[in-house]
Enzyme design. Structure first.
Site, PDB file in Angstrom:
ATOM      1  CE  LYS A 102      38.487  30.543  40.465  1.00  0.00           C
ATOM      2  NZ  LYS A 102      39.229  31.795  40.993  1.00  0.00           N
TER       3      LYS A 102
ATOM      4  NE  ARG B 256      43.778  31.742  35.500  1.00  0.00           N
ATOM      5  CZ  ARG B 256      43.403  30.341  35.977  1.00  0.00           C
ATOM      6  NH1 ARG B 256      42.207  30.453  36.482  1.00  0.00           N
ATOM      7  NH2 ARG B 256      44.393  29.344  35.745  1.00  0.00           N
TER       8      ARG B 256
END
Length: 295
Positions: free
Chosen positions: A228, A268
């Site tokens: 991210k 995840r």
């Protein structure tokens, strides 16, 4: 809670679980377009399992900041062919969706888990069942409720203000309690603080630094740090631009490792093999700490 109840499996949370990402989208921020073909997506899913993934998470709509919504029928076209084959792989299969109609279709097709960025807050189209109605109507499926500030189109235009940790904790507590009040058993629920969904870089790292506070909600935590933009910001240093998502592997693994150290039950990730290796080292350290020196 030691196990997560899902449609076909009780997932053992006494050791960290790795959820491998299978994006069947042309525009996901990290690997958009790589696995759009169902055969390629299934091959990728099989590789993730070989690398050590415990759970597969299939998504047919990118929810990166600014991403447009995908029409219902297009999301179903992307997801269902991959899901119908993935459920034959004998592992828990999650579907990343917020649309009640997609939830109903994938659960009927054998999905084990609904992973919803909207936390089951969406109504159905044309007066149809809501997301909450769909989950209540499938009395064994697992569900992940995530915190998101605003929506994917606006969440990073105007991110949250103030101390993010108590705000996220309050939302997650309320979401879990609401679901239980509607008859969904607690052992079906995990919570996700929503890294990157309407938070600044500093707020995202505050959620990691103080992640233990989120455990006060009383549910297992799922964390999604993989590749991210906050990882990119931390790695940027003096460079003019942050490294692209595919070059954020080491930083992503570090964040996943710290999340597990701070109590995350599930991470995840895109990079399963590297994350597995890092968690193997952590497990060895923990095991060594449990026995006397020299034993």
């Amino acid at each position: 809670m030691t196990h997560w109840q899902t449609s076909r499996f009780q997932i053992d949370l006494r050791r960290p679980q790795i959820m491998g990402i299978v994006n069947v989208t042309p525009d996901s921020f990290s690997d958009g377009g790589a696995w759009c073909d169902p055969r390629a997506a299934l091959a990728h899913a099989e590789q993730l399992l070989q690398d050590g993934a415990d759970i597969l998470d299939i998504g047919g709509e990118s929810t990166r900041p600014g991403s447009p919504a995908v029409p219902l029928q297009e999301e179903l076209r992307r997801v269902l062919p991959v899901l119908k084959e993935a459920v034959k792989l004998r592992v828990p299969v999650s579907v990343d969706t917020y649309k009640p109609e997609v939830m109903a279709a994938v659960l009927d097709a054998g999905a084990d888990i609904i992973n919803d960025i909207w936390g089951l807050r969406r109504a159905g189209e044309a007066g149809g069942p809501s997301a909450l109605d769909v989950v209540r109507g499938h009395p064994a499926c697992g569900v992940c409720l995530m915190h998101m500030h605003r929506d994917p189109q606006t969440m990073q235009v105007a991110p949250m203000d103030g101390d993010v940790v108590p705000q996220v904790l309050h939302f997650l507590e309320q979401a879990g309690q609401t679901l239980q009040a509607q008859g969904v058993q607690k052992n079906r629920i995990v919570l996700d603080p929503g890294i990157g969904f309407g938070k600044t870089v500093a707020q995202n790292f505050a959620l990691l630094a103080r992640q233990a506070e989120l455990l006060q909600a009383g549910y297992p935590l799922l964390l999604g740090w993989s590749r991210k933009s906050s990882i990119g910001a931390a790695l940027q240093g003096d460079a003019a631009e942050p490294p692209p998502p595919a070059a954020r592997v080491t930083g992503s693994v570090a964040a996943a490792l710290m999340a597990v150290e701070r109590g995350a039950a599930i991470v995840r990730v895109h990079d399963v093999r590297e994350t597995v290796q890092a968690l193997q080292v952590l497990a060895a350290v923990r095991a060594a700490g449990e026995r006397p020196a020299g034993a």
